[in-house]
Design a protein around this motif. Structure first.
Motif, PDB file in Angstrom:
ATOM      1  N   CYS A 301       0.823  -1.205   0.000  1.00 37.81           N
ATOM      2  CA  CYS A 301       0.000   0.000   0.000  1.00 37.81           C
ATOM      3  C   CYS A 301       0.861   1.262   0.000  1.00 37.81           C
ATOM      4  O   CYS A 301       0.568   2.230  -0.719  1.00 37.81           O
ATOM      5  N   ASP A 302       1.931   1.255   0.803  1.00 37.06           N
ATOM      6  CA  ASP A 302       2.805   2.435   0.842  1.00 37.06           C
ATOM      7  C   ASP A 302       3.418   2.703  -0.529  1.00 37.06           C
ATOM      8  O   ASP A 302       3.582   3.872  -0.930  1.00 37.06           O
ATOM      9  N   ASP A 303       3.765   1.641  -1.245  1.00 34.14           N
ATOM     10  CA  ASP A 303       4.339   1.798  -2.577  1.00 34.14           C
ATOM     11  C   ASP A 303       3.337   2.463  -3.524  1.00 34.14           C
ATOM     12  O   ASP A 303       3.689   3.347  -4.314  1.00 34.14           O
ATOM     13  N   VAL A 304       2.067   2.065  -3.430  1.00 27.53           N
ATOM     14  CA  VAL A 304       1.026   2.666  -4.269  1.00 27.53           C
ATOM     15  C   VAL A 304       0.802   4.125  -3.885  1.00 27.53           C
ATOM     16  O   VAL A 304       0.658   5.001  -4.745  1.00 27.53           O
ATOM     17  N   MET A 305       0.774   4.405  -2.576  1.00 26.28           N
ATOM     18  CA  MET A 305       0.545   5.776  -2.130  1.00 26.28           C
ATOM     19  C   MET A 305       1.643   6.712  -2.630  1.00 26.28           C
ATOM     20  O   MET A 305       1.369   7.870  -3.010  1.00 26.28           O
ATOM     21  N   ARG A 306       2.865   6.251  -2.641  1.00 27.66           N
ATOM     22  CA  ARG A 306       3.950   7.089  -3.133  1.00 27.66           C
ATOM     23  C   ARG A 306       3.796   7.370  -4.631  1.00 27.66           C
ATOM     24  O   ARG A 306       4.107   8.473  -5.099  1.00 27.66           O
ATOM     25  N   LYS A 307       3.302   6.390  -5.355  1.00 27.93           N
ATOM     26  CA  LYS A 307       3.145   6.559  -6.799  1.00 27.93           C
ATOM     27  C   LYS A 307       2.048   7.556  -7.152  1.00 27.93           C
ATOM     28  O   LYS A 307       2.100   8.191  -8.211  1.00 27.93           O
ATOM     29  N   ILE A 308       1.036   7.693  -6.293  1.00 28.56           N
ATOM     30  CA  ILE A 308      -0.064   8.628  -6.592  1.00 28.56           C
ATOM     31  C   ILE A 308       0.034   9.892  -5.735  1.00 28.56           C
ATOM     32  O   ILE A 308      -0.924  10.632  -5.584  1.00 28.56           O
ATOM     33  N   THR A 312       1.859   8.007   2.931  1.00 28.73           N
ATOM     34  CA  THR A 312       1.879   6.579   3.275  1.00 28.73           C
ATOM     35  C   THR A 312       1.147   6.365   4.597  1.00 28.73           C
ATOM     36  O   THR A 312       0.817   7.311   5.308  1.00 28.73           O
ATOM     37  N   GLY A 313       0.919   5.106   4.938  1.00 23.20           N
ATOM     38  CA  GLY A 313       0.274   4.797   6.217  1.00 23.20           C
ATOM     39  C   GLY A 313      -1.213   4.588   6.124  1.00 23.20           C
ATOM     40  O   GLY A 313      -1.895   4.552   7.155  1.00 23.20           O
ATOM     41  N   LEU A 314      -1.739   4.431   4.898  1.00 19.75           N
ATOM     42  CA  LEU A 314      -3.163   4.102   4.781  1.00 19.75           C
ATOM     43  C   LEU A 314      -3.432   2.764   5.467  1.00 19.75           C
ATOM     44  O   LEU A 314      -4.469   2.573   6.097  1.00 19.75           O
ATOM     45  N   ILE A 315      -2.503   1.838   5.311  1.00 16.31           N
ATOM     46  CA  ILE A 315      -2.485   0.607   6.114  1.00 16.31           C
ATOM     47  C   ILE A 315      -1.254   0.713   6.986  1.00 16.31           C
ATOM     48  O   ILE A 315      -0.143   0.924   6.500  1.00 16.31           O
ATOM     49  N   ARG A 316      -1.417   0.578   8.286  1.00  9.08           N
ATOM     50  CA  ARG A 316      -0.291   0.756   9.199  1.00  9.08           C
ATOM     51  C   ARG A 316      -0.523  -0.034  10.478  1.00  9.08           C
ATOM     52  O   ARG A 316      -1.601  -0.585  10.695  1.00  9.08           O
ATOM     53  N   VAL A 317       0.495  -0.070  11.313  1.00  2.00           N
ATOM     54  CA  VAL A 317       0.380  -0.702  12.629  1.00  2.00           C
ATOM     55  C   VAL A 317      -0.203   0.335  13.592  1.00  2.00           C
ATOM     56  O   VAL A 317       0.446   1.331  13.924  1.00  2.00           O
TER      57      VAL A 317
END
Length: 470
Positions: A301-308, A312-317
């Motif tokens: 998810c972080d990889d996708v967020m960086r691309k758009i 980051t952190g849409l999915i996180r601990v």
């Protein structure tokens, strides 16, 4: 087997790896990559190195860790525990379980994704080999559908051959933790007929591990592991876990890079978090029993967020409370309660281990015999003693009265009792006390067990004498 690569928009009320007909849904996870995965690789290398090196590490001549249930001999950090120390061993297990419960309540299932041997071997060893031989998820699906031609036979034979070899290594390592590395070396260096039980044990262990990693896979975490089933009871709203931020991500929808869509959340519904999950779940459906907190979905998810160009952190601990209420609270009343219990257990365990003697003695008067009057107005009792040597050294011990200086102890057959390492010995001894020191027909005496001049243990017992009338 049905493949798992389509996403179901409806919330599930059944596990992801079984279809509506009860058939196994085979999971083909996409190869993970990212910051968390790199960290997991480092942790995995360290833990697997410790696991394989453990049987060869010795402390004071004893294994680093050995759980020999066959001989009822347990070694922890070089200290030998016998059945007579079972209450200490049991207390240690209870302490460990309470710690696991406390750790889970606070940090969720991070053990499963980062430290459990099942996950380490499956995701960092067996799947790595599978990716290397068969390719990524799409190539694995194509290979599964392919007829049995030369390419498929070659790849499957190579993969399962390597799987079997690694399973044998794991099986031998597991046996070394049970019976010791020296015994395992003896078994593998001799013909099977010389130690048939040990040979069968090694074969059985290897076969079990091969079956787990080649076939059962994530089912071991989902349907077999009792710790996984315990999560539903232990996890609370404040527990840390891998979670999807539904407030930020919803409503989800397709989105192009740099496109401004105020009516949509940050989730572009690419489903990469589903494709990369080793247990086949959609983390966006909330906390689920299959999730082992491996963090593969976070990297994807972080990889996708960086691309758009999104944060980051849409999915996180994080915790459910932190997302829903914006408050992160780790030290809750439940955590405080578990912490208090854990502190008490650790204190008791420390006291028992520190006060544990090298020799355990059991003294009983010879049944059916009363006292005897001997010369010089002395009273004599006869006792049986059983001594158990908890150390790995041979010892010669002697018996002395601690609380009656005028009393005499004589061991039948010699003044010292010989104890072999990790062995036991039985002896008979007599105790004589002056009648003038008797306070009645039942008196208490303390017998000290000495190794040289060192007091190892002391045992209280009764000494019978004549009844005194006032």
């Amino acid at each position: 087997m049905k493949e798992l690569y389509e996403y179901d928009e409806e919330y599930r009320d059944s596990i992801a790896t079984v279809d509506e007909h009860g058939k196994r849904v085979w999971v083909y996870p996409k190869k993970p990559k990212g910051t968390f995965f790199n960290a997991r690789k480092v942790v995995s290398v360290i833990l697997l190195t410790i696991l394989f090196a453990g049987p060869f590490i010795k402390i004071n001549g004893q294994p680093f860790l050995m759980m020999n249930i066959f001989e009822r001999k347990f070694v922890i950090l070089g200290t030998v525990f016998w059945p007579q120390d079972f209450f200490i061993f049991a207390l240690g297990l209870i302490t460990f379980f309470v710690f696991i419960i406390l750790f889970t309540v606070v940090f969720g299932r991070v053990w499963c994704g980062w430290a459990c041997p099942q996950t380490l071997f499956m995701e960092m060893v067996f799947r790595r080999i599978e990716y290397l031989i068969e390719g990524d998820a799409n190539q694995q699906r194509k290979l599964a559908k392919m007829p049995w031609n030369g390419e498929k036979i070659r790849k499957r034979v190579l993969k399962h051959g390597i799987f079997a070899f690694i399973a044998v290594l794991i099986g031998h390592t597991a046996m070394a933790y049970l019976i010791g590395i020296d015994k395992v070396k003896e078994i593998v260096s001799q013909p099977p007929t010389e130690n048939l039980a040990g040979f069968i044990g090694l074969i059985a262990f290897s076969a079990v591990f091969y079956g787990v990693f080649a076939y059962l896979r994530e089912q071991a975490c989902i349907a077999i592991c009792p710790y996984g089933r315990l999560q539903g009871v232990l996890l609370v709203r404040d527990s840390m876990a891998v979670m999807y931020d539904w407030i930020r991500g919803e409503p989800r929808g397709k989105m192009k890079k740099s496109e401004v869509q105020a009516d949509k959340g940050d989730c572009i519904d690419c489903k990469l978090c589903v494709h990369v999950c080793p247990t086949g779940i959609d983390i966006r459906n909330g906390t689920q029993l299959e999730c082992v907190n491996c963090t593969a979905c976070i990297d994807a998810c972080d990889d996708v967020m960086r691309k758009i160009n999104k944060p980051t952190g849409l999915i996180r601990v994080t915790s459910h409370s932190a997302i829903a209420d914006g408050k992160k609270k780790l030290f809750t009343p439940r955590v405080a309660g578990y912490t208090g219990v854990l502190v008490v257990l650790i204190t008791l365990l420390t006291v028992f281990v520190s006060s544990r003697s090298d020799i355990q003695a059991t003294i009983l008067r010879v049944p059916g015999m009363l006292y005897q009057k001997v010369e010089n107005d002395q009273i004599q009792n006869i006792y049986n003693i059983q001594l158990i040597n908890k150390t790995v050294d041979d010892m010669n011990v002697s018996l002395r009265l601690i609380d009656h200086e005028s009393g005499v102890i004589e061991v039948v057959g010699g003044n010292e009792i010989q104890l072999s390492n990790s062995g036991k010995a039985d002896a008979v001894f007599t105790v004589r006390l002056p009648e003038s020191e008797m306070e009645g027909n039942k008196n208490s005496i303390t017998v000290g067990i000495f190794h040289g001049d060192e007091l190892i243990d002391k045992v209280k017992t009764n000494f019978l004498g004549p009844i005194k009338f006032k």
